[in-house]
Design a protein around this motif. Structure first.
Motif: not given
Length: 187
Positions: A119-135
């Motif tokens: 669940t911590g892996m999912w929370h990490t991605v969920r918290a950060a994926v919207a901020a990822l730059s192109d590529g």
């Protein structure tokens, strides 16, 4: 080498072990680092920051528990605000404990491992994926237990198989956005 020049990488479980090694290596390759870990590891997290800064790169630290989405959301937002971007997510935080026969584990031991390591892996991605730059890239740390399993590590083996599936799903979901999703399998 500087393959990561002018990038920002987020690493959970950054206070020691593989997390600190990921931070140091990414910094050696030219990345600035957002290093997150739990409050109990604050002194070790400060040491990770010092090691990163010896490479000439920036390191912003934050306290967050991957089991708590709100703390992850806040720590990621603070790190991205401080460094201005995010290019790589390394979902690394995890524990390796409660070894033994699977039917002898307590419910609490099983759940603690799943809560942190999956669940911590999912929370990490969920918290950060919207901020990822192109590529950008999402890397979820698994291990060979995610492929073959281990006799005395039932909750860890189960979660590592699960995070491999999570990463494969995310690769399909992120691809149309020009982002990558992978697992790293040390060991």
């Amino acid at each position: 080498m500087n393959r990561m020049h002018n990038t920002v990488a987020l690493v959970t479980g950054a206070a020691g072990g593989m997390g600190r090694a990921h931070c140091r290596r990414l910094a050696e390759e030219g990345a600035d680092i957002i290093a997150l870990d739990i409050e109990a590891a604050a002194a070790e997290l400060a040491e990770t920051a010092r090691e990163v800064e010896t490479t000439g790169r920036l390191c912003v630290t934050g306290v967050a528990d991957v089991r708590d989405q709100a703390s992850m959301d806040a720590a990621v937002a603070d790190g991205v605000a401080a460094l201005g971007r995010l290019d790589v997510i390394v979902a690394n935080a995890g524990i390796y404990s409660d070894l033994g026969l699977s039917w002898e584990l307590s419910d609490q031991a099983w759940q603690r491992t799943i809560d942190i390591n999956l669940t911590g892996m999912w929370h990490t991605v969920r918290a950060a994926v919207a901020a990822l730059s192109d590529g950008g890239s999402v890397v979820i740390v698994s291990s060979t237990n995610g492929i073959v399993g281990a006799a005395a590590a039932a909750p860890d083996t189960a979660r590592k198989h699960a995070v491999v599936g999570l990463a494969r799903t995310q690769a399909h979901q992120l691809g149309p956005r020009g982002l990558r999703g992978n697992t790293g399998r040390p060991g």
